[in-house]
Scaffold this active site. Structure first.
Site: not given
Ligand code: CDT
Length: 306
Positions: A46, A108, A125, A151, A177, A202
């Site tokens: 990502e 994203n 996303k 985000e 993600c 990430n």
């Molecule tokens: N980048 C990203 O989507 N990070 C999310 C944070 C989630 S907080 C529950 C992840 O799923 O890692």
């Protein structure tokens, strides 16, 4: 039944101050290694071109340099050229800026590129995580030591659904993600015919969980456990291969979990990154496993082939 040699291009940190050109060079190196190992496709993380900037409580105007308004942009062209030359497709996550009826919009996003270097699919996303607002006095552009996720300040939820694309005869969908935590991601993609789900991510270690009125800390070991849990369950329950590429290691004072790998429709992890750096992981994907599980265990579900 089809087979695909597929690679995960895990990335180590991309700290602030790295040029886009140097980051693209790293992607090109990984793509070359994938070609050398006979892979047809490589999956990158990502937001692969930039630091994981949504850790900072800014907004898109604070970081215009992190958004692509064309794909390929000039800086990313070398990756597309090398893909066509070496006959290796790729999936690349990036921050997308589009002008839509005179309105500027930010997503994203990821693209799927075929072995001739042509974009054949795009995904935006769906599940945008994080806080919409920073705590009082916290809204700034600092990265250092931050493990938060803002985000929602940068991206709107994707508007393309969960499309599926044919790549060398294999049906492929993408997710990004936080999407991987949600069962409907895999179920929607599998329902649309996906045999393989490509995921870039990430994920910060020692992150805080966001509640309606603030955040609470979560034991550190759960970040990797939940990463594996959701992707292994998603693969098994939907009879798909999951190919997941992380960014890993310490980036601007925050730690990204890594754990990239390939998961079979059995739910088993069949290949996994060992490091927290740029690393290629390769595996053969055989779609007959998807058919096997759709005809047997999941035979009476919507996933069963006609
Ligand atoms: N980048 C990203 O989507 N990070 C999310 C944070 C989630 S907080 C529950 C992840 O799923 O890692």
């Amino acid at each position: 039944m089809a087979q695909l040699e597929i690679a995960v291009g895990q990335m180590g940190p991309v700290p602030q101050g790295n040029t886009r050109e140097s980051t693209v060079e790293r992607l090109v190196d990984l793509l070359r290694e994938a070609a050398h190992r006979g892979c047809h496709l490589i999956v990158f993380p990502e937001l692969a071109l930039t630091p994981f900037f949504p850790r900072a409580a800014g907004d898109p105007d604070d970081f215009p340099e992190f958004f692509e308004d064309t794909m390929p942009s000039q800086a990313v062209e070398p990756l597309f050229r090398e893909a066509a030359r070496l006959h290796v497709g790729f999936c690349l996550g990036f921050a997308e800026k589009v002008i839509d009826e005179e309105e500027v919009r930010y997503f994203n996003a990821s693209v799927l590129v075929d072995r001739r270097g042509r974009i054949i699919g795009k995904y935006r996303k769906t599940h945008i995580p994080g806080l919409p607002e920073a705590a009082q006095g916290e809204a700034d552009q600092r990265f250092e030591g931050r493990t938060a996720n803002f985000e929602k300040r940068y991206f709107e939820p994707g508007n393309l659904g969960f499309p599926v694309f044919k790549f060398e005869g294999v049906s492929i969908g993408m997710a990004i993600c936080n999407d991987r935590r949600w069962p409907e991601t895999y179920r929607s993609l599998a329902g649309n015919g996906a045999e393989v789900v490509l995921i870039g991510y990430n994920t910060m270690a020692r992150r805080r969980l966001i509640t309606g009125d603030g955040s609470i800390s979560e034991p550190g070991h759960l970040a990797l456990f939940h990463n594996d849990l959701v992707m292994q369950a998603g693969a098994y329950q939907n009879a798909v291969w999951v190919v997941a590429a992380a960014r890993a290691g310490e980036e601007d004072g925050g730690y990204l979990i890594g754990g990239s790998g390939v998961i079979a429709p059995t739910g088993e992890i069949v290949a996994r990154a060992l490091t927290q750096s740029d690393e290629l992981v390769a595996s053969r994907i055989d779609t007959s496993y998807c058919e096997l599980y759709r005809r047997s265990v999941w035979n009476d579900a919507a996933l069963a082939p006609p």
